[in-house]
Design an enzyme around this catalytic site. Sequence first.
Site, PDB file in Angstrom:
ATOM      1  N   LYS A  15     -13.347   1.886  -0.699  1.00 58.41           N
ATOM      2  CA  LYS A  15     -12.580   1.407  -2.116  1.00 58.41           C
ATOM      3  C   LYS A  15     -13.081  -0.037  -2.328  1.00 58.41           C
ATOM      4  O   LYS A  15     -12.822  -0.831  -1.483  1.00 58.41           O
ATOM      5  CB  LYS A  15     -11.351   1.821  -2.318  1.00 58.41           C
ATOM      6  CG  LYS A  15     -10.572   1.200  -3.471  1.00 58.41           C
ATOM      7  CD  LYS A  15      -9.109   1.520  -3.374  1.00 58.41           C
ATOM      8  CE  LYS A  15      -8.551   0.929  -4.875  1.00 58.41           C
ATOM      9  NZ  LYS A  15      -7.628  -0.116  -4.844  1.00 58.41           N
ATOM     10  N   HIS A  45     -13.604  -6.333 -11.560  1.00 57.04           N
ATOM     11  CA  HIS A  45     -14.810  -5.499 -11.039  1.00 57.04           C
ATOM     12  C   HIS A  45     -15.008  -4.306 -11.628  1.00 57.04           C
ATOM     13  O   HIS A  45     -14.282  -3.737 -12.514  1.00 57.04           O
ATOM     14  CB  HIS A  45     -14.625  -5.422  -9.205  1.00 57.04           C
ATOM     15  CG  HIS A  45     -13.547  -4.790  -8.959  1.00 57.04           C
ATOM     16  ND1 HIS A  45     -13.234  -3.299  -9.442  1.00 57.04           N
ATOM     17  CD2 HIS A  45     -12.413  -5.134  -8.219  1.00 57.04           C
ATOM     18  CE1 HIS A  45     -12.160  -2.906  -8.615  1.00 57.04           C
ATOM     19  NE2 HIS A  45     -11.817  -3.883  -7.842  1.00 57.04           N
ATOM     20  N   HIS A  54      -3.458  -2.219   1.708  1.00 54.37           N
ATOM     21  CA  HIS A  54      -4.100  -3.392   1.793  1.00 54.37           C
ATOM     22  C   HIS A  54      -4.422  -3.970   3.199  1.00 54.37           C
ATOM     23  O   HIS A  54      -5.039  -4.893   3.359  1.00 54.37           O
ATOM     24  CB  HIS A  54      -3.360  -4.514   1.208  1.00 54.37           C
ATOM     25  CG  HIS A  54      -3.017  -4.397  -0.431  1.00 54.37           C
ATOM     26  ND1 HIS A  54      -2.379  -3.676  -1.124  1.00 54.37           N
ATOM     27  CD2 HIS A  54      -4.011  -4.982  -1.179  1.00 54.37           C
ATOM     28  CE1 HIS A  54      -2.641  -3.548  -2.452  1.00 54.37           C
ATOM     29  NE2 HIS A  54      -3.664  -4.563  -2.645  1.00 54.37           N
ATOM     30  N   CYS A  64       5.236  -5.012   0.238  1.00 52.76           N
ATOM     31  CA  CYS A  64       3.987  -5.408  -0.002  1.00 52.76           C
ATOM     32  C   CYS A  64       3.580  -6.466  -1.083  1.00 52.76           C
ATOM     33  O   CYS A  64       3.507  -5.894  -1.977  1.00 52.76           O
ATOM     34  CB  CYS A  64       2.935  -4.620   0.028  1.00 52.76           C
ATOM     35  SG  CYS A  64       1.205  -4.796  -0.083  1.00 52.76           S
ATOM     36  N   CYS A  73       0.491  -2.987   5.560  1.00 53.24           N
ATOM     37  CA  CYS A  73       0.450  -1.725   4.252  1.00 53.24           C
ATOM     38  C   CYS A  73      -0.971  -1.123   4.424  1.00 53.24           C
ATOM     39  O   CYS A  73      -2.129  -1.511   4.694  1.00 53.24           O
ATOM     40  CB  CYS A  73       0.306  -2.703   2.884  1.00 53.24           C
ATOM     41  SG  CYS A  73      -0.199  -1.643   1.546  1.00 53.24           S
ATOM     42  N   HIS A  94     -12.264  -1.580 -12.387  1.00 54.66           N
ATOM     43  CA  HIS A  94     -11.735  -1.805 -13.604  1.00 54.66           C
ATOM     44  C   HIS A  94     -12.299  -1.423 -14.908  1.00 54.66           C
ATOM     45  O   HIS A  94     -11.650  -0.938 -15.657  1.00 54.66           O
ATOM     46  CB  HIS A  94     -11.037  -3.442 -13.747  1.00 54.66           C
ATOM     47  CG  HIS A  94     -10.418  -3.883 -12.719  1.00 54.66           C
ATOM     48  ND1 HIS A  94     -10.955  -5.059 -11.673  1.00 54.66           N
ATOM     49  CD2 HIS A  94      -9.203  -3.764 -12.325  1.00 54.66           C
ATOM     50  CE1 HIS A  94     -10.054  -5.153 -10.935  1.00 54.66           C
ATOM     51  NE2 HIS A  94      -8.953  -4.573 -11.017  1.00 54.66           N
ATOM     52  N   CYS A 149       0.703  -4.814  -3.225  1.00 46.34           N
ATOM     53  CA  CYS A 149       1.147  -3.749  -4.263  1.00 46.34           C
ATOM     54  C   CYS A 149       2.153  -4.056  -5.081  1.00 46.34           C
ATOM     55  O   CYS A 149       2.516  -3.394  -6.122  1.00 46.34           O
ATOM     56  CB  CYS A 149       1.393  -2.518  -3.042  1.00 46.34           C
ATOM     57  SG  CYS A 149       0.224  -1.968  -2.265  1.00 46.34           S
ATOM     58  N   LYS A 162     -11.547  -7.022  -3.953  1.00 46.02           N
ATOM     59  CA  LYS A 162     -12.064  -8.328  -3.836  1.00 46.02           C
ATOM     60  C   LYS A 162     -12.096  -9.035  -2.478  1.00 46.02           C
ATOM     61  O   LYS A 162     -12.831  -9.754  -1.873  1.00 46.02           O
ATOM     62  CB  LYS A 162     -11.186  -9.288  -4.729  1.00 46.02           C
ATOM     63  CG  LYS A 162     -11.655  -8.913  -6.147  1.00 46.02           C
ATOM     64  CD  LYS A 162     -13.023  -9.575  -6.573  1.00 46.02           C
ATOM     65  CE  LYS A 162     -13.367  -9.215  -7.748  1.00 46.02           C
ATOM     66  NZ  LYS A 162     -14.902  -9.544  -8.046  1.00 46.02           N
TER      67      LYS A 162
END
Length: 525
Positions: free
Chosen positions: A305, A21, A158, A130, A155, A24, A133, A308
């Site tokens: 943030k 995305h 996440h 996790c 987490c 990146h 992570c 996906k």
Amino acid sequence: MSSGSSFFITTPIFYVNDVPHIGHAYTEVAADVLARWHRQSGDDTWLLTGTDEHGQKILRTATANGVTPQEWSDKLVREAWLPLLETIDVANDDFIRTTEERHEKNVQKFLQKLYDAGHIYAGEFEALYCVGCEEFKPESEIVTGTGELVGVKVCAIHSKPLELLQEKNYFFRMSDFQERLLTLYETRPDFVQPPSARNEVIAFVQQGLKDLSISRSSFDWGIPIPWDNTHVTYVWFDALLNYVTAVGYGENEEEFHRRWPANHIVGKDILRFHAVIWPAMLMAAEIEVPRHVFGHGWLLVGGEKMSKSKLTGIAPSEITDTFGSDAFRYYFMRAVSFGQDGSFSWEDLNARYHAELANGFGNLASRVLAMNSRYYDGTTPKPGEITDAEREIHAVVAAAATEADASVEAFHVHEALAHIWTIVDALNGYITDQEPWVLAKNDDTRERLGTVLYTATEGLRALAVLLSPVIPLATEKLWAALNAEPVLGSLASQNLRAAGVWGQLPPGTPVSVLEALFPRIESAE
């Protein structure tokens, strides 16, 4: 950094569990702009990027899709990650995959070296893990879930349930390096940047470092531990080593010596791995630590943030298909202060595209070249006597080049662009004040017209060079329209640190009319 020195810059290697995305792409563009700038300044530059293909997350994703982890990795690299670099015009020198032999065998050499030196031991382990992570979570990142996950430990990053893992693992004696790390941060205050990131890292290490579990025995998708093939290497321990295996560690000492140490550009969510675990690993192996670790902020969409799983990820092509790759690169380097979080919005992108790129820079270039065609038969005119107005332009160009270079040295790409943009603003103001279209009406002001248009054209030459690391396609078109290559050489060969030296484009150079570099977009979102 003096001209001609080594500048090795890396992006993180990205997980192939999903497609890229704009977060990146933002990291890739930042590293590419820094690399292009240094490369064009005469530094021995190397830009490394790549993919991280081991670990439980990849195994689970591949299994869910009915393929092997290697097949999944090959497909994602071929269909998503390599095409991304073309979509956003990244000129990387190497692309490493952690499934390549050059990586795997030299990770094993590194592990064996640490094991033989007594830095690794076997032990029992139980902790909350996790998978997102790929990390055993510290207490500070374990929170109690809400909604359907009430009472469940999740987490903090996440918001997904953590798994309690109980394994006999191999451990890296990371606690032994606590004091050496703190000394590193103290004696080299620019090692971790920006300062907010440095402070966070120091606070984390001061709380006390635990030894790091570096192997897994519950699954087999990873690099085997060389002295115990019932274990595979923990994915982060494996992944971090790409920065050295890609430049010859373990097999080409000359290349390794030439490139290392690196400058790492990373997202702030993986800062701790790069600024704590990684230098400790290198210290244990008696290898020099990196030159810099720069933790940039997150790109936020609607205040969150991008992710996906939360469907907030925007594909880079969604932007480039409408605005083009240059506008993508310019927007993220200009609109976000590098090192801080930045918010993306279509409205802001559209506004900056039209105000800064189309009207500010693009319109300036096409107006000046059109006047050269109209008033001087398509050549760069000869300047006559200069006035304070021209001296001011000379000073602005010289200062912008010097200050932009200093900003790039400090990883402040957004500031470098702001300095360069002072030339755009100064030239637009200069043309408005000097009114060349009025000067053209009278033979008595013909010499003055030549001075004004030479000044504007030579200003465009400097802009083409200074902006080329950020907007390579538009600046190549401008360079071609200025017909600068036959007299000055290719745009890529222009030394950025000399871009502000005035008077490089010879009078009499033929020029051509320039199509709109950034055409208006009527139906942008």
